[in-house]
Design an enzyme around this catalytic site. Structure first.
Site, PDB file in Angstrom:
ATOM      1  N   ASP A 320       0.863  -1.173   0.000  1.00  0.00           N
ATOM      2  CA  ASP A 320       0.000   0.000   0.000  1.00  0.00           C
ATOM      3  C   ASP A 320       0.907   1.233   0.000  1.00  0.00           C
ATOM      4  OD1 ASP A 320      -2.120   1.757   0.098  1.00  0.00           O
ATOM      5  OD2 ASP A 320      -3.196   0.697   1.654  1.00  0.00           O
TER       6      ASP A 320
HETATM    7  C1  BGC Z   1      -5.080   3.151   0.402  1.00  0.00           C
HETATM    8  C2  BGC Z   1      -5.383   2.106  -0.641  1.00  0.00           C
HETATM    9  C3  BGC Z   1      -5.280   2.699  -2.026  1.00  0.00           C
HETATM   10  C4  BGC Z   1      -3.891   3.262  -2.201  1.00  0.00           C
HETATM   11  C5  BGC Z   1      -3.629   3.831  -3.576  1.00  0.00           C
HETATM   12  C6  BGC Z   1      -3.797   3.901   0.085  1.00  0.00           C
HETATM   13  O1  BGC Z   1      -3.610   4.989   0.906  1.00  0.00           O
HETATM   14  O2  BGC Z   1      -4.967   2.541   1.667  1.00  0.00           O
HETATM   15  O3  BGC Z   1      -6.655   1.548  -0.391  1.00  0.00           O
HETATM   16  O4  BGC Z   1      -5.556   1.729  -2.987  1.00  0.00           O
HETATM   17  O5  BGC Z   1      -3.722   4.307  -1.250  1.00  0.00           O
HETATM   18  O6  BGC Z   1      -4.216   5.051  -3.756  1.00  0.00           O
END
Ligand code: BGC
Length: 748
Positions: A320
């Site tokens: 993530d």
């Molecule tokens: C979130 C994810 C998301 C990723 C990409 C993160 O901060 O937890 O769910 O897919 O960002 O934007």
């Protein structure tokens, strides 16, 4: 003594999951040794490609950067209008050979802009020796929410409230089509975390608190999104989020520490991922948080032993946002970024969503050269990345973007409207106050009356979903939709004028709830509604006019003190762009509500219990068994018609499970949809059984007077649980089955 015993069990669980780092390391090292002797399961095409790649090519492939770093301006502060930066493109995509780009630079773009910038990126990617195309990934969460004018469905919790997996599948199909139409082949959805803590700011991104319901919705959504062939021009790769244990932090806040014993992890939080893997989901994103003292990005037990060996996942695992870096500055398990990269890659990460720091591939290359990360680990990761690129058809010419004539078509928007209508949960309707006549003079008040943003929530136009500039033109708020239908009969007022305006109204619709948020900015310190909203509703109730509450929210805010004096209450879990129309249709009876709660709605901020609690949770302070006292139960929801259940039959079947059948009749005057829910209680088990578990459901459409028989086969597997040795087990014995108000017992 008892306390000591349970502590001991917890320790064993932690040991198995990985609280004990020395055992984790040795086990995992064994596994890596085993895996390294096997041939990687890649196609001849990928094998040939990899044979020609240098180490620099490979570590580049494992890098995912935000579009910010190839755009004009500074990261998080790009120059408007958005433009790609030629020098940065060359540096990132050609020199560093970065294999994947994500996100938007702060807000949604037109689909033409998306196609143009992705084309440009691909032309640069072709200039590097390997010529491998870029894999673009985007948060397409409730539709293609970063492309202007796309079709926006209810958020996942709203989709779960429909209890209609066919609608989740439709959302997956439309999202895949519109995402590909934007030139993007990879969507970061669905969220498979189970929403078992009402405080969590991403509760609305889940399919609710129940594993069975979430599995059904998730697998339907994934099949809609991926179909049989993700290289098709209307399909994309899905991404299971966030593996594993993200949704239940100790404090209910985003990305806090979680302590989850192995039994709970396996029984409640793993099955959605297993079901999605079995349904063919191509990629997974790792939980940003830490569980049992170990950041998941550093836990081989979770990323390899559980995800790969036990669940059988063969696809790509991406981190993530910035989570490798967080191993240093938040979790404090790595001394510096390079050390963090070593830990994460060795733990099983294939691609790092860095997302702003282009030193990742350089440092990873050094780690390989220093022997701290094996080339085989790199090959394993790159094999998965290139296999995905191949499966997505990225090596072939892409479809002409102008051929996507169904983008945001009327038909797609009609699907979003049906989903929104079915997602609204009517929880109170005294004296059949609803539906209203179109002749009624209605006063519409409340902070959610005239905002599209609150209907949509986060991940809409922008990350937080708060900027009205990116809203879909032509979509109506609740107030606008009511006015569009009934013109001058609809009045509105600010909080200051509301009491005097109420004098000339026959009925008051108070639209309250939450304003958009996601992730950290959505953290709250209690579930109570803010005092201003409570005061407004109370003032409306004191006028003596009938008050209808329309609660728009992503998690259940406490409405206890407003319930009794409201005539009718409906809840919309972020119904999306069509929410205003859907609510209007329900208010006027043009749609019959059929949503059911996908979570237990708490009555008190400190009494957060899921429906599948244990017998001990029933004990009240007066020693009665009335200790479970939510505002509304999981599965609850009313209709404008009535349904009667009869002839419940429960029989043991040849396979040792049970066959359940029940007849449902629409006994009212209107056509309607009923959700048949089969709850099963395991009367005695070696691990304390939940008071009941949802083991089957079906949504039926019935004309007035019509009857149908719903049939369910509930297998021994469905009735199994994670036993004392942390393996799944079925224990024969007595089971009680509840459907509607009918109850039957069976011995298996
Ligand atoms: C979130 C994810 C998301 C990723 C990409 C993160 O901060 O937890 O769910 O897919 O960002 O934007």
């Amino acid at each position: 003594m008892k306390l000591l015993h349970s502590y001991y069990l917890l320790l064993i669980a932690c040991f198995i999951i990985g609280c004990n780092s020395s055992s984790v390391l040795s086990d995992s090292q064994n596994r890596v040794a085993n895996v390294e002797t096997e041939e990687s399961p890649v196609s001849p095409f990928v094998k040939d490609l990899m044979s020609k790649m240098t180490l620099a090519d490979k570590v580049g492939e494992m890098t995912q950067l935000s579009v910010d770093v190839i755009s004009v301006g500074d990261p998080y502060n790009l120059k408007e209008p958005h433009t790609l930066d030629v020098a940065k493109l060359k540096n990132i995509l050609v020199d560093l050979r970065v294999g994947s780009i994500l996100n938007c630079g702060g807000h949604a773009y037109t689909k033409e802009h998306w196609n143009a910038i992705i084309d440009t990126m691909q032309s640069y990617a072709k200039q590097k020796d390997s010529g491998i195309p870029v894999l673009y990934g985007i948060d397409a969460i409730h539709g293609t929410n970063y492309t202007q004018g796309s079709t926006l469905f209810p958020q996942q919790l709203g989709q779960a409230a429909t209890w209609n997996p066919a609608l989740a599948k439709t959302c997956g199909e439309v999202t895949a089509y519109e995402t590909r139409a934007s030139g993007i082949p990879w969507a970061f959805s669905p969220v498979l975390d189970i929403g078992r803590d009402a405080r969590w700011p991403r509760l609305w991104e889940t399919y609710g608190e129940d594993t069975h319901l979430a599995k059904a919705m998730a697998t339907a959504y994934i099949s809609g999104m991926e179909g049989d062939d993700i290289s098709a021009a209307d399909k994309v790769a899905s991404c299971m989020k966030h593996f594993l244990g993200y949704s239940v932090t100790l404090r209910g806040k985003d990305r806090g520490q979680a302590w989850i014993p192995e039994r709970q992890l396996l029984e409640y939080f793993t099955p959605t991922f297993q079901a999605a893997i079995d349904a063919g989901a191509k990629t997974v994103m790792i939980n940003s948080g830490e569980m049992n003292g170990i950041p998941v990005h550093a836990n081989e037990k979770i990323l390899v032993d559980l995800l790969r060996t036990k669940l059988g996942f063969e696809g790509l695992a991406v981190t993530d946002w910035e989570d490798v870096g967080y191993l240093v500055n938040r979790h404090k398990i790595a001394t510096d970024f390079k050390d963090a990269i070593r830990i994460a890659i060795n733990a099983g990460i294939d691609m790092a969503m860095v997302p702003m720091d282009a030193s990742f591939p350089v440092l990873l290359k050094e780690l390989v050269e220093e022997g701290k990360v094996s080339e085989r680990r790199i090959d394993e990761a790159v094999g998965r990345i290139l296999s995905l690129k191949e499966e997505l058809g990225l090596f072939k010419p892409t479809q002409d973007p102008t051929s996507y004539t169904e983008f945001a078509s009327k038909a797609s928007q009609a699907k979003a409207l049906t989903t929104a209508e079915e997602s609204i949960v009517l929880v109170k309707n005294d004296d059949n106050t609803l539906p209203l006549s179109t002749e009624s003079k209605i006063l519409v008040v409340g902070k959610n009356a005239n905002t599209l943003n609150s209907l949509n929530g986060g991940w809409t136009g922008t990350w937080q979903g708060t900027d009205a500039k990116y809203n879909t033109p032509g979509k109506r708020t609740i107030l606008e939709a009511l006015q569009h239908r009934s013109g001058a009969k609809i009045m509105t007022a600010t909080a200051d004028d509301a009491v005097s305006a109420a004098a000339s109204a026959e009925v008051i619709v108070a639209c309250i709830g939450e304003t958009p948020y996601t992730e950290k900015p959505g953290d709250i310190d209690d579930l109570d509604l803010d005092a201003d909203q409570v005061a407004l509703v109370e003032a409306m109730q004191e006028t003596g006019k009938p008050v209808i509450l329309v609660v728009i929210e992503g998690r259940p805010r406490i409405v206890r003190e407003l319930v009794d004096a409201s005539k009718a209450i409906m809840i919309g879990f972020l119904p999306g762009d069509e929410g205003g129309e859907a609510i209007t249709n329900i208010l006027y009876g043009e749609a019959n509500p059929s949503g059911r709660l996908p979570i237990t709605y708490p009555k008190y901020s400190n009494d957060l219990v899921t429906y599948d609690h244990k017998g001990t949770d029933l004990v009240h302070r007066d020693f009665s068994m009335n200790g479970f006292n939510p505002q509304w139960e999981f599965g609850y929801g009313l209709s404008y018609t009535t349904f009667e259940y009869s002839a419940l039959s429960v029989m043991k079947n040849m396979a040792g499970g049970m066959d359940v059948s029940v007849t449902v009749t629409n006994t009212g005057d209107l056509a309607g949809k009923e959700v048949v829910q089969v709850f099963v209680t395991d009367e005695v088990a070696s691990i304390t059984p939940a008071v009941k578990r949802l083991r089957g459901f079906e949504k039926l459409a019935l004309e007035p007077g019509a009857s149908t028989t719903s049939k369910f086969v509930i297998t021994k597997e469905d009735l199994s649980f994670v036993g004392r040795d942390n393996n799944w087990i079925f224990e024969p014995g007595d089971f009680t089955v509840r459907v509607g108000s009918l109850v039957e017992k069976v011995k298996l």
